[in-house]
Design an enzyme around this catalytic site. Sequence first.
Site, PDB file in Angstrom:
ATOM      1  N   GLU A  65       7.821  -8.388   9.554  1.00 29.91           N
ATOM      2  CA  GLU A  65       8.470  -7.645  10.640  1.00 29.91           C
ATOM      3  C   GLU A  65       9.701  -6.890  10.147  1.00 29.91           C
ATOM      4  O   GLU A  65       9.980  -5.770  10.590  1.00 29.91           O
ATOM      5  CB  GLU A  65       8.869  -8.623  11.758  1.00 29.91           C
TER       6      GLU A  65
ATOM      7  N   VAL B 160       9.884  -2.958   8.692  1.00 32.31           N
ATOM      8  CA  VAL B 160       9.902  -1.724   9.481  1.00 32.31           C
ATOM      9  C   VAL B 160      10.880  -1.864  10.639  1.00 32.31           C
ATOM     10  O   VAL B 160      10.746  -2.770  11.454  1.00 32.31           O
ATOM     11  CB  VAL B 160       8.495  -1.406  10.047  1.00 32.31           C
TER      12      VAL B 160
ATOM     13  N   LYS C 236       7.036   2.847   5.593  1.00 30.80           N
ATOM     14  CA  LYS C 236       7.042   2.216   6.913  1.00 30.80           C
ATOM     15  C   LYS C 236       5.960   2.785   7.827  1.00 30.80           C
ATOM     16  O   LYS C 236       5.276   2.034   8.528  1.00 30.80           O
ATOM     17  CB  LYS C 236       8.433   2.374   7.535  1.00 30.80           C
TER      18      LYS C 236
END
Lengths: 438, 438
Positions: free
Chosen positions: A131, A134, A207
């Site tokens: 997590e 990004v 990302k």
Amino acid sequence: MQKKTINVGLLGFGTIGTGVVRLFQKNAELIAHRTGVNLQLARIADLDTTSDRGVTLPAGMLTNDADALLTDPEIDLVIELIGGYTPALQFILKAIAHGKHIVTANKALMAVHGQEIIAAASRAGVDVMFEAAVGGGIPVISAIKENLCANRFSTVLGILNGTCNFILTKMTDEKGDFAPVLAEAQSLGYAEADPTFDIEGVDTAHKIALLAAICFGTQIDFSQVYTEGITGITAVDIDFAARLGYKIKLLAIGKQRKDSVEVRVHPTMLPVDYQLAEVDGVFNAVRLSGDFLGPAMFYGRGAGMEATASAVVGDVMAIGRNIAVGAAGRTPIMGCWPQHIAQQPICPMSEIISRYYLRVTAVDQPGVLAKIATILGQYNISIQSMLQPECHAADSVPIVLMTHAAREADINQALLKIDALDIIAQPTCLIRVENDLD
Amino acid sequence: MQKKTINVGLLGFGTIGTGVVRLFQKNAELIAHRTGVNLQLARIADLDTTSDRGVTLPAGMLTNDADALLTDPEIDLVIELIGGYTPALQFILKAIAHGKHIVTANKALMAVHGQEIIAAASRAGVDVMFEAAVGGGIPVISAIKENLCANRFSTVLGILNGTCNFILTKMTDEKGDFAPVLAEAQSLGYAEADPTFDIEGVDTAHKIALLAAICFGTQIDFSQVYTEGITGITAVDIDFAARLGYKIKLLAIGKQRKDSVEVRVHPTMLPVDYQLAEVDGVFNAVRLSGDFLGPAMFYGRGAGMEATASAVVGDVMAIGRNIAVGAAGRTPIMGCWPQHIAQQPICPMSEIISRYYLRVTAVDQPGVLAKIATILGQYNISIQSMLQPECHAADSVPIVLMTHAAREADINQALLKIDALDIIAQPTCLIRVENDLD
């Protein structure tokens, strides 16, 4: 719920690592109450075992021997915060081979070597979560994988790099040029000494490659992601954008087409009243569209010690909950079970459809506009609006054209012809425009 | 991952229920690929078994016998979309007693009878999820419980009712008064025929009670939530707010104090350039602050057939994943294990600290302002700015005062005295101002 101790190893004790340690220390009770398990930071490995990071560790917790941590049978979960490809990849694969779950903030590694890591994790039956890779504290990966997973997504757009957004915001607010604003960002700690990965758009591309893969259920070949940074953005174009009602952002774009996906990163003009245009400074935002959800936006800190630590420990707690109930592998790593992940090609840039801002620099003589307009017409490019400000420079004038939607291949052909005209004083500046968000 | 069939029963086949059926039908393959389990909509119960909802069901799927569904041993999970307290509560308790997991969109029921439902579910070892109860498609409950769970939250603010936000946005944009704009909202389907729950703030209060309980890890006594709707908002105050640089929103506020929580709903002035002030029309947004996360905001559709169905089916898929790996009860229903949930009192309104907008209506004669200012001074209320527009009404003038931060008890006392002055032509209008978001 039975109390169980889960031992966590931390690889990399830099800024984010220090934030993670602080979070474990400050919110230990809260973490236990919310997970129902005893998550213990058991071991930290870093080559630098002497610097003062402002946190106190139990004697013996910090080691410079990563291998000892990776092979320690007491460690259930390894947090990788080293960054880069080597030795992070080798360490992660070794940890997985020893049956350890992985939490990482390493966007470059996951975007480029994600398949190898996921395959290894699937074989070993361990979880991998990222997590923090990004959008810093913004829980967008989990949202897509868990809560919004009933949707077929059509677009995912993001402002994903705080350094670029800080620079563009400052250039916009203070009418500054790129180089001095970058220097200021560096002096404030918002840009690295070597800012290449940020300002060239590579970090943003990593990302959006991850977000697109998860949203669209497909593998993304990172080498095919079109990546254009902000080094060519000038105060002149920011000013023209403002006069036309736009802001320039480094936008990450993912779109589902019929049999392919668009995944691209470039400076983009957004109407000033769009929510994404209003995301300023070091903040990040992600905007999604799903077939049932409609549009949704997530906004928060994109980086920094504390926000990133929040995301890392959130992942650790999720895996802790899985371990507690024997549910490792509950959610597929990329949101879709591997046998159903598609291999959609990335649409070549020549085929995308966009609106365009073109700043043509021509000599100041009659007939110039007619010649330019004729070439655009030959390529089916129609002009939506035009701006030719009074100009006091000696011998050339800027002509700013906003086109209707056009094919990028047509734009490129037209610009080749236009820039070859003898009335053209400088190569034409092109910035893509996004204003048909669904 | 072994393929397993999980049978879902749906109680309530109205608008949202129809959206859920459509989603199951349209995205069946995607749901299977992402969960790895076979989630089957097996049975639907509604008193109305004849109306055409525009979806085709297999013969025999729709019944008017809720009991048959609740006691059917083949059903693993029940979606409750009936709304209200009775018979929804009885149905849910019966389903739990029969070992079924629950997904509900029922904010009123969860806010008022949540404890009873949670206690029953804990005893039975089943999951209860209610993402659709707050913010339609916005996955904020899961975000707080899962991804952001490492944080100690200090505030949670929300624009949580699309009807109110639509009305206030239209009143602002078109300088309209409440009654005609409400009538228009009703004709457009954005307000119910009986809009009481929405416009009086009750629906918003249900939602913030749930968010505050999850963020702050505490039980919330719903009867103690201060709830003030938008029926008293006039075009005059919206106009003054705009002149002062504010917008009026129905804001839901949760704040963690030292030994208590603030949970309140009332019209609130927000600076026009705040993100929450820019949430217009039927959209919803939630803004959180966590000790490591910092500020974050979630934005999306607050209601509607499709966005709500997205949230409902997202919950169904989460529980489906839990069932598939035998992980029911992986995440506590309110984000914190029951034995650690606190019983924090709700701070009485008299003790809150806020800034205030006061519109005093006084007779137009010398010395009026001095009298008002004297009383405010006696209660330690200092004035930050003042606006007294030229007024062409016969015999009274509006005097608009923006105070610095003050105790609500002091404001109330001061207004009692002010409104008792013989120079006061109408009761003073008070609107709270929020502009110190952390």
